[in-house]
Structure formats: structure tokens, C-alpha cells
Scaffold this motif. Structure first.
Motif, mmCIF file in Angstrom:
data_model
loop_
_atom_site.group_PDB
_atom_site.id
_atom_site.type_symbol
_atom_site.label_atom_id
_atom_site.label_comp_id
_atom_site.label_asym_id
_atom_site.label_seq_id
_atom_site.Cartn_x
_atom_site.Cartn_y
_atom_site.Cartn_z
ATOM 1 N N LEU A 146 24.197 56.523 42.928
ATOM 2 C CA LEU A 146 25.699 56.768 41.598
ATOM 3 C C LEU A 146 26.575 55.185 41.079
ATOM 4 O O LEU A 146 26.173 55.082 40.058
ATOM 5 C CB LEU A 146 26.778 57.994 41.280
ATOM 6 N N SER A 147 26.657 54.087 41.716
ATOM 7 C CA SER A 147 27.366 53.513 41.250
ATOM 8 C C SER A 147 25.836 52.067 41.047
ATOM 9 O O SER A 147 26.633 51.411 40.215
ATOM 10 C CB SER A 147 28.023 53.025 42.310
ATOM 11 N N ALA A 148 25.236 51.877 41.125
ATOM 12 C CA ALA A 148 24.383 51.632 41.215
ATOM 13 C C ALA A 148 22.885 51.857 41.160
ATOM 14 O O ALA A 148 21.135 51.641 42.501
ATOM 15 C CB ALA A 148 24.087 50.268 41.845
ATOM 16 N N PRO A 149 21.698 52.387 40.085
ATOM 17 C CA PRO A 149 21.000 53.288 40.017
ATOM 18 C C PRO A 149 20.400 53.061 40.305
ATOM 19 O O PRO A 149 18.812 52.895 41.062
ATOM 20 C CB PRO A 149 21.403 54.570 39.254
ATOM 21 N N ARG A 150 20.058 51.568 39.677
ATOM 22 C CA ARG A 150 18.243 51.025 39.476
ATOM 23 C C ARG A 150 18.747 50.356 40.104
ATOM 24 O O ARG A 150 17.689 49.818 40.886
ATOM 25 C CB ARG A 150 18.574 49.697 38.403
ATOM 26 N N MET A 151 19.397 49.994 41.756
ATOM 27 C CA MET A 151 18.865 49.811 42.933
ATOM 28 C C MET A 151 17.993 50.464 43.765
ATOM 29 O O MET A 151 17.088 49.645 44.700
ATOM 30 C CB MET A 151 20.013 49.929 43.482
ATOM 31 N N TRP A 152 18.142 51.881 42.943
ATOM 32 C CA TRP A 152 16.867 52.972 43.901
ATOM 33 C C TRP A 152 16.148 53.171 43.408
ATOM 34 O O TRP A 152 15.388 54.476 43.343
ATOM 35 C CB TRP A 152 18.015 54.398 43.985
ATOM 36 N N GLY A 153 15.719 52.260 42.323
ATOM 37 C CA GLY A 153 14.414 52.734 41.578
ATOM 38 C C GLY A 153 14.663 53.207 39.422
ATOM 39 O O GLY A 153 15.663 52.950 38.960
ATOM 40 N N SER A 154 13.663 53.820 39.327
ATOM 41 C CA SER A 154 13.336 54.310 38.013
ATOM 42 C C SER A 154 14.511 55.430 38.007
ATOM 43 O O SER A 154 15.403 55.949 39.117
ATOM 44 C CB SER A 154 12.790 54.576 37.554
ATOM 45 N N LEU A 155 15.601 55.730 37.168
ATOM 46 C CA LEU A 155 16.018 57.124 36.792
ATOM 47 C C LEU A 155 15.310 58.201 37.418
ATOM 48 O O LEU A 155 16.111 59.337 37.622
ATOM 49 C CB LEU A 155 16.732 57.158 34.925
ATOM 50 N N GLU A 156 13.875 58.629 37.098
ATOM 51 C CA GLU A 156 13.560 59.673 37.022
ATOM 52 C C GLU A 156 13.320 59.754 38.899
ATOM 53 O O GLU A 156 13.867 60.934 39.480
ATOM 54 C CB GLU A 156 12.393 59.859 36.938
ATOM 55 N N ALA A 157 13.499 58.799 39.830
ATOM 56 C CA ALA A 157 13.706 58.453 41.442
ATOM 57 C C ALA A 157 14.598 58.952 41.185
ATOM 58 O O ALA A 157 14.652 59.934 42.571
ATOM 59 C CB ALA A 157 12.692 57.739 41.680
#
Length: 362
Positions: A20-31
Motif C-alpha cells: 500500500l505504500s508503493a503499489p506500482r512496485m508490485w505490478g498493476s493496480l489489478e495485480a
């Protein structure tokens, strides 16, 4: 909570926080949304294993949350609902965090004191590992104190089979939390003895333990002697003496006791500092007199943590558990030092400060 489960829960919380602090580091918002939902479900399963029979609990709660949060919007996942918004990522994170807080409050680990017949939690001093002997020894003292509360002052020998059975608690679970940034602890969840129940024996055990916990609660609140919750002087003194032996020792900082048997879903805490308060109760009926005598150890009563001194007078001498462990046989001479009390309504007794074994008789 076992060490593995505690470690896994810490990992889940850290992973949710990182996503939640850096969502783009974990893929798309869907992912990110799909990963977060899996983590929410995993956490719920670890906290409440029975949810394995209700696998859609978290997902259904999530869908209901989205419908309430986005009224009038199509039934879409969160990433689809925020898509096209000027601050889509910010709105996505804020909404997912709100659901995280909601589901954390609604799915919690069971309160062991609410869902167990009896539960004992030992919290160890800072930096101390939970030694096996510390919590097994404490449990044995607890069982003996429960039996002692069912005795009369003059009763000796073993308690009845019914009382023994009622205090032979079954071990439902033992949960060890090792040092991990917080004090180590051991939680013992106990059930009633298996087999045919004896209502009268269980009631006597329940009443005795309830008196001990009532005095412990009184000690923790700092109330005056006029507010001691046990009316009968003899029972009040007996409960104070048995509560005294349950105070934490051997590296244990505090003890919490509760459960359905004693109607305590919120546990009562015992601390070593309560000893002075219990001594107020013991000394309320009579002043203490210095005691220093040599005599024969006639009886060893492990249930009450007592030796009876003298073949004829059989004076009860109350000892701490660690003191009583040094006395293994009767018929020996002992020098006992401490304080003698002579209540009006019951027999005289001694609180032992020290005991020295001397020569054996005969």
C-alpha cells in the motif's frame, strides 16, 4: 499463538504495508488488488482457522464494502472503479487501506479467556526466554492452589477423588511466543477433566478460584480493606494465602488468569507487587508475631504449600513453592523462622521466611 503463526502474521502485515505504500512496485493496480485480497484471506485464516469452512467470508465482505463505498456504481473490482479518476492510485490505496482496517477489526484472533474453560498467560521478564520448568511449575502450583481452596483448615492427606478429577484440567493448547521485540509469553488453554463431571466438585473448585481472582482484582485496583470482596474471614485469609503462592516468580513478570469456569472473559492479572496487599488481608484479623522455633516436620501438604510442625501441635507453616521443594521427607528437625498469626476464628499459622533442615529424628 505459535511462533510460526506469529512470524507469518508479521510477514503478512509487513507485506500489506509495503504494497500500500508503493503499489506500482508490485505490478498493476489489478495485480495489487488481487495480491492484497489473498493476503487479507491468509491473515483471516491464521487468526480464525474455522473460516476455512467459509472461504468467501473476506471476499463477500469486500464486495459489500465496495458497493457501500461506491453507491450507484457497477459491480467492478476496485481497480476498475477508480480507473480514469484524476487521482486513481491515491484513491485506490486509500480505499484499500480503509478495507484493511475494517477487516482487521471484524476478524480477530479468538480471545482465549472468552473461549476457554480456563486460560493462564505467563509473560516473562524482558530478555528472558520462556523456560519449560517455569510454566510447568506454575501450572502445578495453580492446580494445587485450586485443590487447597476446597479444603478445610483441619483436613490433611489427599483430597477426594472428585476434587482431584475436577482439578485435573486437560491441556487444550499451549502457545509459546518467543522473544521478538516483545516479552516472551506462554498461554495455556485448559479444559475441564475428561470423563463424567461432578457438579458439586466443579462448583467448589470454581468458587475457590473465583475468590483468589477476586482478591487479585482487589489488589490491582488499590482498594481499601473495607472493600475486600470475600466476606467470610476464614475464607478470605485462605484465599489470600493461596493467591500469594500464585504470584509470578522465576523470571515471570506477570500472570493473567481467566476463562468461562470463573466467568472472566477479561483476565485478572497477578504481579509480584500484590504480595504486600495479600499480607494486609492476612494481618487484618491479628498482628504478626516473630516466630523462630525448632521442631519436627510432621506432615508435608503440597496442596496447601504447608508443612505441619510438631508431632502434637501440628502448626501449619505456609511456605513459598521454592522453599517447600527443599523438604522431601517427614520426621526431620527443622528451624523455622517467620511470622505467626493467631486469628480469633481459626487456627494459628506461620508464614515462613526461612527454613533450615537439621538432623533426622531416630
Amino acid at each position: 499463538m505459535t511462533n510460526l503463526r506469529s512470524t507469518a502474521l508479521t510477514w503478512v502485515e509487513d507485506r500489506i504495508r509495503a504494497m500500500l505504500s508503493a503499489p506500482r512496485m508490485w505490478g498493476s493496480l489489478e495485480a495489487v488488488e488481487m495480491q492484497a485480497l489473498q493476503l487479507f484471506e491468509l491473515r483471516a485464516l491464521m487468526l480464525r482457522p474455522e473460516l476455512i469452512h467459509d472461504p468467501r467470508r473476506v471476499l463477500d465482505t469486500y464486495l459489500a464494502f465496495l458497493r457501500q463505498h461506491f453507491p450507484g456504481q457497477p459491480s467492478l473490482p476496485l481497480f476498475g472503479l477508480v480507473e480514469g479518476q484524476e487521482q486513481s492510485e491515491s484513491s485506490f490505496v486509500q480505499t484499500l487501506e480503509q478495507f484493511n482496517q475494517l477487516i482487521s477489526k471484524s476478524i480477530r484472533a479468538k480471545n482465549p479467556f472468552e473461549h476457554s474453560e480456563l486460560a493462564i498467560k505467563l509473560t516473562f521478564e524482558a530478555g528472558r526466554e520462556p523456560a519449560t520448568s517455569a510454566f510447568t511449575g506454575y501450572y502445578e502450583e495453580f492446580r494445587r492452589a485450586a485443590r487447597a481452596m476446597t479444603r478445610t483448615d483441619k483436613s490433611t492427606g489427599r483430597v477426594t477423588k472428585e476434587i482431584e478429577a475436577a482439578t485435573d484440567f486437560s491441556l487444550v493448547d499451549a502457545v509459546v511466543t518467543q522473544l521478538n521485540g516483545v516479552n516472551a509469553s506462554v498461554l495455556l488453554r485448559l479444559g475441564m477433566a475428561r470423563g463424567q463431571a461432578n457438579w458439586e466438585a466443579e462448583q467448589r473448585v470454581r468458587d475457590g478460584l473465583s475468590d483468589i481472582l477476586a482478591l487479585s482484582e482487589w489488589a490491582g485496583e488499590g482498594a481499601g480493606l473495607a472493600e475486600v470482596p470475600v466476606d467470610d474471614p476464614e475464607q478470605r485469609t485462605k484465599a489470600a494465602l493461596q493467591a500469594r503462592r500464585l504470584l509470578p516468580r522465576r523470571g515471570i513478570e506477570s500472570v493473567e488468569i481467566g476463562g468461562k469456569l470463573v466467568a472472566r472473559s477479561k483476565p485478572i492479572q497477578l504481579r509480584a507487587a500484590f504480595e504486600a496487599r495479600f499480607m494486609e488481608i492476612v494481618g487484618a484479623e491479628t498482628e504478626a508475631e516473630d516466630f523462630d522455633e525448632r521442631d519436627q516436620v510432621h506432615t508435608i501438604d503440597l496442596d496447601r504449600s504447608v508443612i505441619l510442625l510438631g508431632e502434637r501441635r501440628r502448626l501449619p507453616c505456609f511456605m513459598r513453592p521454592e522453599q517447600l521443594g527443599d523438604i522431601t521427607e517427614v520426621g526431620v528437625q527443622a528451624r523455622v523462622r517467620g511470622w505467626q498469626y493467631r486469628p480469633l476464628m481459626t487456627n494459628a499459622f506461620v508464614l515462613v521466611d526461612s527454613v533450615e533442615l537439621e538432623d533426622r529424628v531416630g
